[in-house]
Design an enzyme around this catalytic site. Structure first.
Site, short mmCIF file in Angstrom:
data_model
loop_
_atom_site.label_atom_id
_atom_site.label_comp_id
_atom_site.label_asym_id
_atom_site.label_seq_id
_atom_site.Cartn_x
_atom_site.Cartn_y
_atom_site.Cartn_z
N ASP A 249 0.81 -1.31 0.05
CA ASP A 249 0.09 -0.07 0.00
C ASP A 249 0.81 1.38 -0.20
OD1 ASP A 249 -2.37 0.87 -0.46
OD2 ASP A 249 -3.31 0.73 1.87
N ASP B 189 -5.77 -6.87 -0.83
CA ASP B 189 -5.50 -5.41 -1.71
C ASP B 189 -4.49 -5.53 -2.63
OD1 ASP B 189 -7.72 -4.53 -0.07
OD2 ASP B 189 -6.37 -3.15 1.11
#
Length: 121
Positions: free
Chosen positions: A40, A103
């Site tokens: 991320d 993710d």
């Protein structure tokens, strides 16, 4: 995180599995496996603990170029291999579900234009 794999009590993977195995019948346990290097990198609040390249203060150097080989090796040896070791201890004792890096695929798409996310992990 790496620190939550082994240990006693229900704040670690090992402790949760031990607790589930003690029940009759053993309870289904679900874990989210989420700690890719430079994870991320586009976000400002949820950066991971494993980096492709580290700054002297231990934070990720997102501007560093390269292939992330060292970060991927750390991910495998210090995170995934440790998880696998704990899971083997509870094989056939506890039903387990793993959700792997949920993710990662969306981040691969949305973070492509961010120069901080340039490592080819």
């Amino acid at each position: 995180t790496k620190s939550k794999i082994r240990g006693e009590g229900t704040k670690t993977m090992e402790g949760i599995l031990k607790d589930a195995a003690a029940k009759s019948p053993p309870e289904l346990v679900t874990f989210i496996v989420y700690d890719l290097p430079n994870r991320d990198c586009h976000a400002k609040a949820s950066n991971g603990e494993i980096c492709c390249t580290y700054l002297p203060d231990g934070r990720c150097d997102y501007a560093a170029a390269g292939d992330c080989a060292e970060g991927l090796e750390e991910y495998k040896s210090a995170y995934i291999d440790e998880i696998a070791s704990v899971l083997k201890e509870y094989n056939d004792k506890v039903p387990i579900v793993l959700v792997i890096e949920p993710d990662s695929l969306p981040n691969l798409s949305t973070n492509r234009g961010d120069p901080r996310c340039g490592n080819s992990a």
